[in-house]
Write a protein that holds these residues in place. Structure first.
Motif, mmCIF file in Angstrom:
data_model
loop_
_atom_site.group_PDB
_atom_site.id
_atom_site.type_symbol
_atom_site.label_atom_id
_atom_site.label_comp_id
_atom_site.label_asym_id
_atom_site.label_seq_id
_atom_site.Cartn_x
_atom_site.Cartn_y
_atom_site.Cartn_z
ATOM 1 N N GLU A 188 0.799 -1.216 0.000
ATOM 2 C CA GLU A 188 0.000 0.000 0.000
ATOM 3 C C GLU A 188 0.838 1.277 0.000
ATOM 4 N N ARG A 189 1.970 1.270 0.689
ATOM 5 C CA ARG A 189 2.812 2.471 0.659
ATOM 6 C C ARG A 189 3.328 2.726 -0.754
ATOM 7 N N LEU A 190 3.730 1.672 -1.419
ATOM 8 C CA LEU A 190 4.192 1.789 -2.803
ATOM 9 C C LEU A 190 3.072 2.318 -3.701
ATOM 10 N N ILE A 191 1.850 1.767 -3.528
ATOM 11 C CA ILE A 191 0.706 2.208 -4.330
ATOM 12 C C ILE A 191 0.413 3.673 -4.054
ATOM 13 N N GLY A 192 0.498 4.085 -2.800
ATOM 14 C CA GLY A 192 0.250 5.482 -2.459
ATOM 15 C C GLY A 192 1.217 6.428 -3.134
ATOM 16 N N HIS A 193 2.502 6.055 -3.178
ATOM 17 C CA HIS A 193 3.492 6.902 -3.864
ATOM 18 C C HIS A 193 3.217 6.954 -5.363
ATOM 19 N N LEU A 194 2.795 5.832 -5.931
ATOM 20 C CA LEU A 194 2.479 5.817 -7.359
ATOM 21 C C LEU A 194 1.263 6.695 -7.643
ATOM 22 N N MET A 195 0.238 6.612 -6.805
ATOM 23 C CA MET A 195 -0.932 7.474 -6.978
ATOM 24 C C MET A 195 -0.543 8.951 -6.891
ATOM 25 N N THR A 196 0.331 9.280 -5.952
ATOM 26 C CA THR A 196 0.792 10.662 -5.807
ATOM 27 C C THR A 196 1.532 11.131 -7.050
ATOM 28 N N ALA A 197 2.417 10.275 -7.573
ATOM 29 C CA ALA A 197 3.172 10.630 -8.777
ATOM 30 C C ALA A 197 2.233 10.850 -9.962
ATOM 31 N N LEU A 198 1.256 9.960 -10.138
ATOM 32 C CA LEU A 198 0.305 10.099 -11.247
ATOM 33 C C LEU A 198 -0.499 11.389 -11.104
ATOM 34 N N SER A 199 -0.900 11.709 -9.887
ATOM 35 C CA SER A 199 -1.657 12.935 -9.663
ATOM 36 C C SER A 199 -0.824 14.164 -9.989
ATOM 37 N N GLN A 200 0.438 14.157 -9.591
ATOM 38 C CA GLN A 200 1.319 15.288 -9.885
ATOM 39 C C GLN A 200 1.538 15.453 -11.387
ATOM 40 N N LEU A 201 1.408 14.374 -12.131
ATOM 41 C CA LEU A 201 1.568 14.433 -13.590
ATOM 42 C C LEU A 201 0.257 14.775 -14.292
ATOM 43 N N GLY A 202 -0.804 15.046 -13.539
ATOM 44 C CA GLY A 202 -2.099 15.355 -14.137
ATOM 45 C C GLY A 202 -2.875 14.126 -14.577
ATOM 46 N N GLN A 204 -4.929 12.061 -12.873
ATOM 47 C CA GLN A 204 -5.751 11.717 -11.717
ATOM 48 C C GLN A 204 -6.642 10.514 -11.978
ATOM 49 N N ALA A 205 -7.169 10.396 -13.194
ATOM 50 C CA ALA A 205 -8.058 9.266 -13.494
ATOM 51 C C ALA A 205 -7.321 7.941 -13.319
ATOM 52 N N GLU A 206 -6.065 7.879 -13.753
ATOM 53 C CA GLU A 206 -5.272 6.656 -13.580
ATOM 54 C C GLU A 206 -5.018 6.372 -12.107
ATOM 55 N N ALA A 207 -4.762 7.447 -11.339
ATOM 56 C CA ALA A 207 -4.515 7.274 -9.908
ATOM 57 C C ALA A 207 -5.747 6.717 -9.206
ATOM 58 N N ILE A 237 -6.981 13.310 -3.742
ATOM 59 C CA ILE A 237 -7.029 13.394 -5.211
ATOM 60 C C ILE A 237 -8.440 13.747 -5.664
ATOM 61 N N LEU A 238 -9.456 13.142 -5.058
ATOM 62 C CA LEU A 238 -10.839 13.454 -5.414
ATOM 63 C C LEU A 238 -11.155 14.934 -5.181
ATOM 64 N N ARG A 239 -10.644 15.484 -4.107
ATOM 65 C CA ARG A 239 -10.911 16.883 -3.765
ATOM 66 C C ARG A 239 -9.912 17.844 -4.390
ATOM 67 N N GLN A 240 -8.982 17.289 -5.153
ATOM 68 C CA GLN A 240 -7.924 18.084 -5.782
ATOM 69 C C GLN A 240 -7.119 18.846 -4.736
ATOM 70 N N GLU A 241 -6.866 18.173 -3.618
ATOM 71 C CA GLU A 241 -6.111 18.776 -2.530
ATOM 72 C C GLU A 241 -4.704 18.203 -2.413
#
Length: 329
Positions: A188-202, A204-207, A237-241
């Motif tokens: 889960e920690r690994l998944i969380g970092h991946l979600m964060t990276a995807l969100s930073q790249l715009g 969000q849908a993939e995250a 990510i849902l709240r764009q925060e």
């Protein structure tokens, strides 16, 4: 498993002899009893005279490894009752160096030194040359050590990703963690970092899709929901925060930002009629620096009068006109 000295690989011999070295290596610095080595080498099928067979393997390892010792130095594989101990320093073992570097990287990240943490973790992962001890599948102790080191490698990957995210390397992190997430969908920690990276790249849908896939896997395989931290990232990510990138240095607050050559405000007619303020002993007061009350001369005078009246025991009402309740902004 390999042993190298002076740029060349040393011939360790057949699998069981290599297993002797591995069993001593995973307990580096500790005496491994002879009976434990016999049990772990042969399990339920020991040879005739197992202690003699073990001594033969040890003798061959000494001849190979002792080319590294200087004159008068003891053998690397030493007999010490009730068994044997490997006389290597921890820094001579890649596995031990790896563990030390990962620990240092985690401590540096805890101190928010992302650059040093990134570099230390990169140095650790450079030592990794494949899953360790895979050739010893018949030895449970070595399989356990392989699993432990793999978990430590994943910790290193996660720590390095967190450090690089703080430094703005979201694209690099996303590419690396996508491969790891496919192999370790419950990490889960690994998944969380991946979600964060995807969100930073715009992306969000993939995250968000990755979160739902991970959550479903956790429920189906383990009967548990996503951990609180992963849920927090999902909600952000849902709240764009969620942070869009590395955290910038906070600006200096205006009240403490250095001021250069600030001109005093022009006096009002009422100011011109009042004498210059004096200090406690009657002398002229030192000119003040830039004031938060600049442009509010009337209000400042009223506050000053009230403070002076309090010092002398007078009522503020007797020394100053009433103050209007309407803010004079």
């Amino acid at each position: 498993m390999t042993a190298r000295y002076d740029g060349r690989e040393l011939p360790l011999g057949p699998p069981r002899r290599r297993a002797v070295l591995a069993l001593l290596l995973v307990r580096l610095g500790r005496v491994v009893p002879t009976e434990v080595l016999v049990e772990e080498l042969w399990r339920d099928e020991p040879p005739r005279g197992p202690v003699g067979a073990l001594q033969s393997h040890v003798s061959h390892l000494r001849r190979v490894l002792d080319v590294t010792r200087g004159p008068g130095e003891p053998s690397l594989v030493r007999h010490r009752a009730p068994g044997y101990v490997l006389g290597l320093a921890p820094e001579q073992s890649d596995a031990h160096r790896f563990e030390r570097l990962v620990g240092e990287g985690r401590r540096l990240l805890g101190r928010r030194d992302a650059v040093a943490a990134r570099d230390r973790i990169a140095e650790a992962l450079a030592l990794w040359q494949g899953a360790p001890y895979t050739e010893f599948s018949a030895h449970p102790v070595l399989l356990d050590e392989r699993g432990r080191l793999e978990q430590l490698r994943l910790t290193a990957v996660e720590t390095g990703a967190e450090a690089r995210l703080a430094l703005g390397a979201a694209e690099e992190v996303a590419a690396e963690l996508a491969r790891e997430a496919r192999r370790h969908p419950a990490r889960e920690r690994l998944i969380g970092h991946l979600m964060t990276a995807l969100s930073q790249l715009g992306r969000q849908a993939e995250a968000l899709e990755l979160y739902e896939r991970t959550r479903s896997h956790l429920v189906e395989e383990f009967g548990v929901d996503a951990a609180a931290e992963l849920q927090r990232i999902h909600t952000a990510i849902l709240r764009q925060e969620l942070d869009d990138g590395p955290v910038a240095e906070p600006p200096v607050p205006p009240a403490v930002r250095p001021v250069v050559a600030v001109a005093p405000p022009a006096p009002t007619p009422d100011d011109a009629e009042r004498p210059a303020p004096t200090g406690a002993g009657g002398e002229a007061a030192e000119p003040a620096g830039p004031s938060l009350f600049a442009g509010r001369a009337r209000e400042l005078r009223l506050v000053t009068r009230a403070a002076a009246a309090t010092d002398t025991g007078m009522s503020p009402a007797s020394s100053a006109p009433p103050v209007s309740a309407r803010p004079a902004y």
